[in-house]
Design an enzyme around this catalytic site. Structure first.
Site, mmCIF file in Angstrom:
data_model
loop_
_atom_site.group_PDB
_atom_site.id
_atom_site.type_symbol
_atom_site.label_atom_id
_atom_site.label_comp_id
_atom_site.label_asym_id
_atom_site.label_seq_id
_atom_site.Cartn_x
_atom_site.Cartn_y
_atom_site.Cartn_z
ATOM 1 C CD GLU A 178 -2.195 -1.274 2.876
ATOM 2 O OE1 GLU A 178 -1.599 -0.384 4.156
ATOM 3 O OE2 GLU A 178 -3.205 -2.145 3.220
ATOM 4 C CE LYS A 216 5.754 4.714 6.615
ATOM 5 N NZ LYS A 216 5.369 6.179 7.329
ATOM 6 C CG ASP A 242 4.501 12.611 4.849
ATOM 7 O OD1 ASP A 242 4.283 12.335 5.862
ATOM 8 O OD2 ASP A 242 5.170 13.561 4.410
ATOM 9 C CE1 TYR A 292 -2.881 2.500 8.837
ATOM 10 C CE2 TYR A 292 -2.655 4.391 7.475
ATOM 11 C CZ TYR A 292 -2.716 3.651 8.719
ATOM 12 O OH TYR A 292 -2.123 4.708 9.560
ATOM 13 C CE LYS A 350 10.808 6.794 5.612
ATOM 14 N NZ LYS A 350 9.739 7.812 6.329
ATOM 15 C CB CYS A 370 10.425 47.306 -7.798
ATOM 16 S SG CYS A 370 10.141 45.770 -9.035
ATOM 17 C CB CYS A 419 10.149 48.302 -12.495
ATOM 18 S SG CYS A 419 9.141 48.572 -11.064
ATOM 19 C CB CYS A 453 6.648 46.538 -7.036
ATOM 20 S SG CYS A 453 6.816 47.518 -8.563
ATOM 21 C CB CYS A 506 6.260 46.285 -12.309
ATOM 22 S SG CYS A 506 7.677 45.263 -11.524
HETATM 23 S S1 IVH Z 1 -0.061 0.452 8.846
HETATM 24 C C1 IVH Z 1 1.765 -1.004 12.560
HETATM 25 N N1 IVH Z 1 -0.390 1.420 6.605
HETATM 26 O O1 IVH Z 1 2.805 5.145 8.830
HETATM 27 C C2 IVH Z 1 1.767 -0.474 11.015
HETATM 28 N N2 IVH Z 1 0.428 2.780 8.156
HETATM 29 O O2 IVH Z 1 5.406 4.542 10.302
HETATM 30 C C3 IVH Z 1 1.266 1.000 11.175
HETATM 31 N N3 IVH Z 1 1.091 5.106 7.465
HETATM 32 O O3 IVH Z 1 1.681 5.406 11.920
HETATM 33 C C4 IVH Z 1 0.165 1.177 10.664
HETATM 34 N N4 IVH Z 1 0.090 4.704 5.141
HETATM 35 O O4 IVH Z 1 0.479 6.828 10.135
HETATM 36 C C5 IVH Z 1 -0.185 1.620 7.955
HETATM 37 N N5 IVH Z 1 -0.787 1.980 4.561
HETATM 38 C C6 IVH Z 1 -0.406 2.439 5.589
HETATM 39 C C7 IVH Z 1 0.195 3.697 5.812
HETATM 40 C C8 IVH Z 1 0.798 3.689 7.407
HETATM 41 C C9 IVH Z 1 0.783 5.529 6.080
HETATM 42 C C10 IVH Z 1 1.657 5.783 8.357
HETATM 43 C C11 IVH Z 1 0.799 5.452 9.670
HETATM 44 C C12 IVH Z 1 1.658 4.789 10.664
HETATM 45 C C13 IVH Z 1 3.079 5.208 10.262
HETATM 46 C C14 IVH Z 1 4.105 4.187 10.662
#
Ligand code: IVH
Length: 692
Positions: free
Chosen positions: A137, A139, A141, A247, A335, A429, A432, A447, A453
């Site tokens: 899945e 990740k 942010d 998720y 990552k 500025c 200009c 400006c 300008c």
């Molecule tokens: S699973 C124990 N699935 O990543 C597993 N986490 O570094 C943690 N996150 O606290 C939850 N996408 O905020 C899971 N598809 C995903 C995720 C996900 C983002 C974040 C989540 C978690 C952090 C862990």
């Protein structure tokens, strides 16, 4: 996810290396303080000061020293807990199942090693996993969130906090339209877990508003989402279009799942947003391929991802594998390369923006950030510059998120060269030479040469042709500058008078490129009205606001005719922006530009297919939706109102005709009652739609 990091370690004698006299215990103590401090800045204050790598390095050093000297480990060490303790303004919520963090893999080898560890551990436990499958899945942010449903009703939203105890943010979560507030056929108790985030376009716009108002910009969508969810006033949270991906499942009574992928399917079937690109794989090689696929896709997404989460699919194996400290063994995060880096700031320069604002920017020693080489970054405005105390010669942390312009997050003052002086905004500025003015309520010097300008003109045209706006391929920054220089154009409307013959007269421009560009310009005449409105580059009208205004008013004429109070009823528009819009649309030069663009064939109104139908039962009526309507999402209800010719607005005023209130409706219902606006329930809405 792991807190952000700068790079005080590398090559810095004061920070990175220990003097011979330092004891390990002292170093551990220093590291703990630093890690806790930066973790708090990141998790509780949403304002990181160092980059991801730097944080990770501090953390890794601490972990290593503790591993080598286990007698020095204490319960309060940041390695022994997740995130930071909850802030005090919200009621604490204890998580029945702890919300864990994830171990990271940064290379293929690390991911493979994880796969092998999983196999070995299962072998040792005498479990035959058969064919082991993995789920991948994105990740996201954002901010981890726990959502509790009792007998199908949403009752509580909580943040992760330190993993054991989080914060009760139910009221803010309730403002997220797309989250189901009621699920059908649900078990007595179920806890859904997911990630709250702010889409990139909304993040960019929110930051622009903040910068205009002199508030510190959020470093990334995660910090802005976290900041929004932690608003004490739900109204503030509601103004930011937060979204959510679900998720996983935490506590569940009366619903059992065998696999993680089955959980995701169940969530999707109940109306939760789950990632459509979740996939199941039967080998780590396949997983690796998928990680690369995500990396390639990353910049196309309208939300920020910082990696890929890999999970063993079978849930019985989760129990078998267990957790190690704060991390589960059944999952790992692959990552992406970091989106922050440290480099030297060579010079601070000033640019004039399209509305005359002077914007400081940094000329950097080129550095790779998130897969791209960055050599310039924005410093936002005078006040931000002052607050961050960034100076020429400084070592700085640079961040790049999605498509958003790279920004300088902070300086590392401990590495400041002697004699580095504070930058001063120019008195004239830079484009200009006109003397700048500094309005008292503004964080920018301006400006005042609005029409003459060349800097402002250049920025305006650059914005006009840019990707979210008219999106004219082949007409980038360099061409715009050149066309202005060679006097082919003097403003945005002139673009539509360019001919292939005229373009060919430029040196280096062949027949083919000239005709291609003319074709591109031609095609841009079909750009939908909301994007044209955005392209005009009026103060206060970002991409998201342009959409909302276009939907609300339908045409530029209607928008110009509207008074600020009416404009303010548009989702996401406050009183200041509303006034700005009225003022700028009323200006002679805007009128003239709009007129010329319109005669060039640009759309200054919605197409019929984009419009609310005429003559529907709700024709001319303004409706506000609030609370949860049985069996309908907010979006579905909104679409029904619009199909019937009605208009949906975000806030209740005297001009509102109906408020449709579902369960747990809050302040909007109160306001409707106070103003005597007619309030209807779901049945009332149905009657309205069928009869008018
Ligand atoms: S699973 C124990 N699935 O990543 C597993 N986490 O570094 C943690 N996150 O606290 C939850 N996408 O905020 C899971 N598809 C995903 C995720 C996900 C983002 C974040 C989540 C978690 C952090 C862990």
């Amino acid at each position: 996810m792991s807190p952000a990091a700068g790079r005080e370690g590398a090559g810095d004698p004061a920070e990175g290396q220990r003097g011979a006299g330092d004891s390990v215990a002292e170093r551990i103590k220093t590291l703990r303080e630093k890690v806790s401090h930066h973790s708090e800045l990141y998790h509780a204050k949403d304002a990181p000061e160092i980059s991801d790598e730097e944080y990770d390095r501090l953390y890794a050093e601490l972990e290593r020293l503790e591993r080598e000297n286990p007698e020095l480990i204490t319960g309060d060490s940041p390695t022994q807990r997740v995130g930071s303790p909850p802030v005090e303004a919200f009621a604490p919520v204890e998580h029945a199942i702890p919300m864990l963090s994830l171990a990271n893999a940064r290379t293929a080898e690390e991911l493979e090693a994880w796969g092998e560890r999983v196999h070995h551990r299962l072998e040792r436990a005498d479990v035959d996993p058969g064919e082991l499958t993995y789920v991948t899945e994105p990740k996201i942010d954002g901010l981890a969130i726990s959502l509790t449903y009792e007998r199908g009703r949403f009752v509580q939203g909580a943040t992760r906090g330190d993993g054991r105890v989080g914060e009760d943010v139910t009221h803010n979560i309730e403002t997220i339209d797309e989250l189901p507030k009621q699920i059908d056929g649900a078990p007595p108790l179920i806890e859904v877990r997911g990630e709250v985030y702010l889409p990139i376009a909304a993040f960019a716009e929110l930051n622009r508003h903040r910068i205009e108002q002199g508030l510190p910009a959020f470093a990334n969508p995660r910090n802005s989402a976290a900041g929004s969810i932690r608003q004490l006033d739900p109204k503030m949270a509601a103004e930011r279009p937060l979204a959510i991906w679900s998720y996983g499942i935490g506590v569940s009574e009366g619903e059992a799942f065998e696999t993680h992928s089955a959980e995701i399917e169940w969530l999707a079937s109940k109306g939760f947003n789950t990632n459509p690109d979740t996939a199941v794989h039967s080998s780590i090689d396949e997983v690796l391929e998928r990680c690369q696929w995500w990396l390639d896709k990353r910049d196309e997404l309208d939300f920020e991802i910082d990696g890929v989460v890999v999970k063993v699919d079978r849930l019985d194996l989760w129990n078998e594998l267990g957790t190690a400290g704060r991390e589960p063994r059944w999952s790992i995060a692959w990552k992406f390369p970091p989106t922050t880096a440290t480099t030297r700031l060579k010079e601070i320069d000033w640019n004039v923006g399209r509305t005359g604002h002077l914007v400081p920017w940094a000329l950097l020693k080129p550095v790779r950030v998130g897969g791209v080489t960055v050599s310039t970054a924005t410093l936002h405005n005078e006040e931000d510059l002052e607050r961050k105390d960034v100076r020429a010669g400084d070592e700085v942390v640079v961040m790049r998120a999605g498509d958003v312009i790279p920004q300088v997050v902070s300086a590392l003052p401990q590495k400041r060269p002697k004699g580095a002086r504070k930058p001063k905004p120019p008195k004239k500025c830079p484009a200009c030479g006109t003397a700048v003015v500094k309005p008292e309520d503004s964080v920018f010097s301006i400006c005042p040469n609005r029409t003459g300008c060349p800097g402002q003109t250049f920025q305006h045209i650059k914005h006009f042709v840019s990707r979210g706006a008219m999106d004219i391929e082949g007409l980038g920054e360099k061409q715009v500058a050149r066309f202005l220089d060679e006097r082919l154009i003097a403003d945005a409307a002139d673009i539509y008078d360019l001919t292939a013959a005229r373009l060919e007269s430029l040196s280096g421009m062949g027949e083919l490129s000239a005709s291609n560009l003319v074709a591109e310009i031609d095609r841009s005449r079909e750009t939908p009205f909301p994007r044209v409105l955005f392209a005009l580059g009026l103060p206060g009208i970002g991409e998201v606001t342009a959409e909302a205004l276009a939907e609300q008013f339908g045409s530029i004429d209607a928008l110009r005719a509207a008074d600020p109070e009416l404009i303010e009823e548009t989702e996401g528009v406050g009183p200041i922006t509303a006034r700005q819009i009225t003022e700028s649309l009323g200006e002679e030069r805007t009128r003239e530009l709009v007129e010329r663009l319109e005669s060039a064939g640009l759309k200054m109104e919605l197409d019929d297919s984009e419009r609310r139908p005429e003559g529907g039962p709700l024709q001319g009526k303004t409706v506000v939706l609030t609370g949860t309507l049985p069996g309908l999402t907010r979006d579905e209800a909104g679409a029904m109102v619009k199909r019937a010719g009605g208009k949906v607005t975000g806030s209740v005023s005297k001009k509102t005709d109906f408020v449709i209130a579902g369960e747990s409706a809050g302040s909007k219902l109160e306001k409707a009652e106070k103003l005597g606006v007619e309030v209807l329930d779901r049945d009332g809405l149905d009657r309205l739609l069928s009869s008018g």
